[in-house]
Scaffold this active site. Structure first.
Site, mmCIF file in Angstrom:
data_model
loop_
_atom_site.group_PDB
_atom_site.id
_atom_site.type_symbol
_atom_site.label_atom_id
_atom_site.label_comp_id
_atom_site.label_asym_id
_atom_site.label_seq_id
_atom_site.Cartn_x
_atom_site.Cartn_y
_atom_site.Cartn_z
ATOM 1 N N ASP A 117 1.858 7.380 7.664
ATOM 2 C CA ASP A 117 1.065 7.502 6.444
ATOM 3 C C ASP A 117 0.092 6.340 6.317
ATOM 4 O OD1 ASP A 117 3.390 5.879 6.051
ATOM 5 O OD2 ASP A 117 3.093 5.958 3.885
ATOM 6 N N GLU A 180 6.060 4.878 4.246
ATOM 7 C CA GLU A 180 6.155 3.416 4.262
ATOM 8 C C GLU A 180 5.259 2.787 3.212
ATOM 9 O OE1 GLU A 180 5.076 -0.725 5.295
ATOM 10 O OE2 GLU A 180 3.764 1.035 5.147
#
Length: 440
Positions: A117, A180
Site C-alpha cells: 500500500d 502498513e
C-alpha cells in the site's frame, strides 16, 4: 563474504543483463495505484488487490506456492491491545500475499517482506504520480521509495538466483502486505498465519543502510476547548460568561511542547539513531467563523519512542502516559484549562523492533554491500516499519532497501535506478550466502 562466490557472480551477471526487467517490474507496480483506503474514499485508486495479483503472477512463474487471503479483524480479535490490531479496519479486495519457494533442504530460511500500500499522491506533482516515468537515471511515482522499490528489488533478487540456475537450500518466502500505512494490521495477520524465517529483509527504504531497529510511532490528537463569542466585541471574564479563545489556549500547549522536546532531546536517544525522539505537531485545526473566537482547537501530533520504552506487548503505553501527564500539567497552569481539561485521543500506535547491531544477519547484510564495493552503514530507522512483529515472533529482521527515506510521501517521489539495482544485488548475494544454494 569478502569475495564473491562463483554462484554469486552468476547471479550478479544475470541482474546486469536483465536490469531493464528489474526496472520494468517496479514500473508495473507503480502504475497500479494501491492507495491505502485510510486516506481516501476513492475506490479507483485503492487497488491493493490488483497490485497483489501482479506479484502473485510473478511468483507463480517462479514456481512459488501462493497463499492469498484477506485478513479478518474478527479472527484477529484476540490481539486487541496489541500493535497492529484495529477492529474497524476492512480488507475486502485487500489481500495479503505469501509466496513460498521451497528449498532443497539443509539451508537457513529467508523472508523477503514489504508492504504494497501507498499514501495519497497529494498536490504539487510535476509528473504523473502513477506514471512510473524514467528521467535522468530516476524512476518517478508514488511508492517508488515507500516502498515498491524495495518490493521490486527483493522479488527480482530471488528471481535472479532462480534464473541463474540455482535453487536455495532453505525456504524463501516473499511476503507482500497490506495496511502498513495505517498501522500494520496486514503484518499482524501475516505472522498470525505462521509465517517467519531464520532471517528477514524488511525492504523499507533505507538509502542502502542496514537498519537493525526502528522506532515506535504514536499518532495523537489533543482537543482544546474554548467558548465562542463575537471576536470584535469586548469580552468579560470567562467566569462571567465571556468568550475563551481555544486558539490562544492551544498556543500554550504548542509552546510547552517545545520545552518537552528539549527534555526528550537529551534522554530519548539511541546510539544507532541519528535523531532523538520528539513530539512533532503535524496538523492544527481550529475555529468556525472569521467573526468568532474559536470554540475548539485540535492539535494532531506524532511522537516517537524507542524499543526500550515498549511494554510487554510491544506498545508505547508508557510514552502515552508520559505525554498525557505532560498535557495535564500544562493544563493545571491555566484557570480555564484546569476546569476544562483538554482531551487526548490516541489514533495509531505503530510498534518498534530491534535486534543487536552485531547479529549474524546484520553482519551478512553489511558484507553483501562490501562485496559490491559499497561501504556499509549500520543505522536505525527513524520511522516505523513492520519489523516489530517479526522480531517478537523470533525472526531476526533488518530494514534494508533502495531510496532515501526522506523522500517517502513527497511530491515527485523517486528512486535512483542504480540504487534499485544495488539493493537487488545485495539481497541476492545475501540470499545465496544465508540460504545456501544448489544447482537447479
Amino acid at each position: 563474504m569478502a569475495n564473491i562466490s562463483p554462484q554469486g557472480a552468476r547471479v550478479l551477471s544475470w541482474i546486469d543483463e536483465h536490469r531493464e526487467e528489474v526496472i520494468g517490474f517496479l514500473q508495473d507496480l507503480i502504475r497500479i495505484p494501491s492507495v491505502n483506503p485510510w486516506f481516501t474514499t476513492d475506490g479507483e485508486i485503492c487497488r491493493e488487490g490488483e497490485a497483489q495479483a501482479l506479484v502473485a503472477e510473478k511468483m507463480k512463474a517462479l514456481g512459488a506456492e501462493i497463499d492469498l487471503w484477506e485478513p479478518d479483524p474478527a479472527d484477529l480479535a484476540r490481539y486487541e491491545g496489541h500493535p497492529g490490531y484495529y477492529a474497524d479496519h476492512r480488507f475486502e479486495g485487500r489481500p495479503n500475499l505469501a509466496a513460498v519457494v521451497r528449498g532443497t533442504g539443509g539451508g537457513r530460511s529467508l523472508l523477503l517482506a514489504g508492504h504494497i500500500d501507498v499514501v495519497l499522491p497529494g498536490e504539487g506533482w510535476t509528473r504523473d504520480p502513477f506514471g512510473a516515468e524514467r528521467a535522468d537515471g530516476r524512476i518517478y511515482g508514488r511508492g517508488t521509495v515507500d516502498m515498491k522499490g524495495g518490493v521490486a528489488a527483493m522479488i527480482m533478487a530471488l528471481e535472479a538466483v532462480l534464473r541463474s540456475g540455482l535453487r536455495p537450500k532453505g525456504d524463501v518466502t516473499v511476503g507482500t502486505l497490506v495496511d502498513e500505512e495505517a498501522g500494520g494490521m496486514g503484518t499482524l495477520a501475516f505472522v498470525d498465519r505462521g509465517y517467519g524465517a531464520d532471517g528477514c529483509f524488511m525492504t523499507e527504504p533505507s538509502g542502502l543502510m542496514v537498519s537493525p531497529l526502528c522506532r515506535g510511532i504514536l499518532w495523537g490528537k489533543l482537543t482544546v476547548r474554548g467558548r465562542s463569542g463575537h471576536i470584535e466585541m469586548p469580552q468579560g471574564d470567562w467566569r462571567d460568561g465571556g468568550a475563551v479563545d481555544a486558539i490562544d489556549k492551544a498556543r500554550l500547549f504548542l509552546d510547552q511542547i517545545d520545552r518537552l522536546n528539549r527534555d526528550w532531546k537529551d534522554r530519548k536517544t539511541h546510539p544507532l539513531q541519528p535523531t532523538p525522539c520528539q513530539v512533532y505537531v503535524s496538523q492544527i485545526a481550529a475555529g468556525e467563523y472569521p467573526t468568532s473566537f474559536a470554540n475548539r482547537a485540535e492539535i494532531h501530533f506524532n511522537a516517537q519512542y524507542l524499543p526500550s520504552e515498549a511494554d510487554e506487548k510491544g506498545r508505547g503505553t508508557a510514552v502515552q502516559a508520559e505525554i498525557e501527564t505532560f498535557f495535564r500539567r500544562v493544563a493545571e497552569t491555566d484557570p480555564w484549562l484546569r476546569e476544562n481539561p483538554p482531551e487526548v485521543e490516541w489514533l495509531i500506535d505503530a510498534d518498534c523492533g530491534e535486534i543487536p547491531g552485531d547479529h549474524p544477519f546484520v553482519t551478512l547484510c553489511a558484507e553483501s554491500l562490501r562485496a559490491l564495493g559499497v561501504d556499509p552503514v549500520v543505522q536505525g530507522s527513524s520511522c516505523h516499519t513492520d519489523m516489530g512483529w517479526f522480531i517478537r515472533r523470533g525472526t531476526p529482521t533488518v530494514n534494508f532497501g533502495p531510496g532515501d527515506p526522506r523522500i517517502a510521501h513527497h511530491t515527485d517521489e523517486f528512486v535512483e535506478e542504480e540504487e534499485l539495482l544495488t539493493a537487488t544485488k545485495a539481497m541476492a548475494l545475501a540470499l545465496v550466502d544465508w540460504c545456501g544454494v544448489d544447482e537447479a
